[in-house]
Write a protein that holds these residues in place. Sequence first.
Motif, PDB file in Angstrom:
ATOM      1  N   PHE A 117     -11.547   8.924 -77.220  1.00 37.50           N
ATOM      2  CA  PHE A 117     -10.159   8.770 -76.803  1.00 37.50           C
ATOM      3  C   PHE A 117      -9.821   9.856 -75.787  1.00 37.50           C
ATOM      4  O   PHE A 117     -10.337  10.983 -75.860  1.00 37.50           O
ATOM      5  CB  PHE A 117      -9.218   8.879 -78.005  1.00 37.50           C
ATOM      6  CG  PHE A 117      -9.274   7.700 -78.932  1.00 37.50           C
ATOM      7  CD1 PHE A 117      -8.424   6.621 -78.754  1.00 37.50           C
ATOM      8  CD2 PHE A 117     -10.201   7.664 -79.962  1.00 37.50           C
ATOM      9  CE1 PHE A 117      -8.481   5.527 -79.609  1.00 37.50           C
ATOM     10  CE2 PHE A 117     -10.273   6.574 -80.810  1.00 37.50           C
ATOM     11  CZ  PHE A 117      -9.410   5.505 -80.636  1.00 37.50           C
ATOM     12  N   ASN A 172      -6.961  11.319 -75.496  1.00 36.40           N
ATOM     13  CA  ASN A 172      -6.203  12.346 -76.217  1.00 36.40           C
ATOM     14  C   ASN A 172      -6.399  12.152 -77.719  1.00 36.40           C
ATOM     15  O   ASN A 172      -5.558  11.555 -78.398  1.00 36.40           O
ATOM     16  CB  ASN A 172      -4.716  12.264 -75.864  1.00 36.40           C
ATOM     17  CG  ASN A 172      -3.881  13.280 -76.629  1.00 36.40           C
ATOM     18  OD1 ASN A 172      -4.356  14.364 -76.963  1.00 36.40           O
ATOM     19  ND2 ASN A 172      -2.642  12.932 -76.927  1.00 36.40           N
ATOM     20  N   PRO A 173      -7.512  12.653 -78.278  1.00 31.44           N
ATOM     21  CA  PRO A 173      -7.757  12.454 -79.717  1.00 31.44           C
ATOM     22  C   PRO A 173      -6.699  13.102 -80.604  1.00 31.44           C
ATOM     23  O   PRO A 173      -6.494  12.662 -81.736  1.00 31.44           O
ATOM     24  CB  PRO A 173      -9.138  13.089 -79.933  1.00 31.44           C
ATOM     25  CG  PRO A 173      -9.325  14.028 -78.785  1.00 31.44           C
ATOM     26  CD  PRO A 173      -8.598  13.402 -77.635  1.00 31.44           C
ATOM     27  N   LEU A 229      -4.093  10.749 -82.132  1.00 28.97           N
ATOM     28  CA  LEU A 229      -4.436   9.752 -83.136  1.00 28.97           C
ATOM     29  C   LEU A 229      -3.573   9.930 -84.388  1.00 28.97           C
ATOM     30  O   LEU A 229      -3.232  11.043 -84.763  1.00 28.97           O
ATOM     31  CB  LEU A 229      -5.916   9.861 -83.514  1.00 28.97           C
ATOM     32  CG  LEU A 229      -6.933   9.437 -82.442  1.00 28.97           C
ATOM     33  CD1 LEU A 229      -8.334   9.856 -82.848  1.00 28.97           C
ATOM     34  CD2 LEU A 229      -6.873   7.926 -82.215  1.00 28.97           C
ATOM     35  N   GLU A 263      -5.495   4.342 -83.773  1.00 30.23           N
ATOM     36  CA  GLU A 263      -5.066   4.391 -82.373  1.00 30.23           C
ATOM     37  C   GLU A 263      -3.545   4.368 -82.268  1.00 30.23           C
ATOM     38  O   GLU A 263      -2.864   3.657 -83.013  1.00 30.23           O
ATOM     39  CB  GLU A 263      -5.658   3.184 -81.642  1.00 30.23           C
ATOM     40  CG  GLU A 263      -5.128   2.970 -80.237  1.00 30.23           C
ATOM     41  CD  GLU A 263      -5.499   1.604 -79.694  1.00 30.23           C
ATOM     42  OE1 GLU A 263      -5.002   1.262 -78.604  1.00 30.23           O
ATOM     43  OE2 GLU A 263      -6.264   0.869 -80.354  1.00 30.23           O
ATOM     44  N   SER A 300      -2.602   8.485 -78.163  1.00 33.27           N
ATOM     45  CA  SER A 300      -4.044   8.724 -78.066  1.00 33.27           C
ATOM     46  C   SER A 300      -4.674   7.989 -76.893  1.00 33.27           C
ATOM     47  O   SER A 300      -5.723   8.389 -76.386  1.00 33.27           O
ATOM     48  CB  SER A 300      -4.736   8.289 -79.359  1.00 33.27           C
ATOM     49  OG  SER A 300      -4.658   6.877 -79.516  1.00 33.27           O
TER      50      SER A 300
END
Length: 271
Positions: free
Chosen positions: A186, A188-189, A192, A202, A206
């Motif tokens: 992703f 931008n993890p 999450l 998701e 994210s």
Amino acid sequence: MMRALWTGASGMISQQTTLDTISNNFSNINTAGYKKETAQFSSLLYSKIQSKVTDSEGNEKPVIGQVGSGVRVTGIVSSFTQGTLQESSNDWDLAIEGNGLFSVLDSDGNTAYTRNGSFRVAIGPQGATLANADGYPVLDTNGQPIVFNKDWDISKVTMDEYGNLMYPDDKNVAQRTNIQIGLTQFVNPAGLEKAGGSLFYETSASGAPLKEIENTNLKQSKIHSGYLEASNVQTADEIVNLIVAQRAYEMNSKAITAADEMLQQANNLRR
């Protein structure tokens, strides 16, 4: 002084959230694939006491007089740094080296993501399936549950570092099959959504999932069979953070006590 009471209270509430976050990190220090969490803060609204500040001679100072009204928690962010790899006695324990996440199919039919590679071979109606501890099937690169061929001897199935399942041919030479464990990244993890069971979902924050097999610009992760990724919680750092949070909580408590005592003195004043 009333402002001091509310400001101190906001600080105590925020530090309590910090303590809750640190406690959760300690609780999951032995959870495979767990990512440590950190509470983040921002200041609240400011009250303008003086728009023009001057010295004793009437010269204007290059500042204005403002008083803050405390602090609030803006978010609890997960740090997706790599945890150490620990050897396991189970060949189906898998650890990721890199930024990828495993995909599993939860009980509601939604795709969830995890770094916890504690997997087992579950026997179901469709045959032998690779699943996590909750029985959720692990997904392949096509987004389908990984189901082993009914003619396979599961003990002979191996895996390469990119998640390709291998099975020996008639000459007992391992051959790549058409099954590969899917890994997803992703943008931008930290965005999450965290759920129980070391699962993530998701969100718009994210970004959309990026399959490593379809995005050649992504750095490919590696899978280590017979290993588990330990949590990235550092005990020493968390103890220091705990002490800092405790001291900050005490200082805010003392500020409230001091404001209360001053109000008490003011109420006892007589002409």
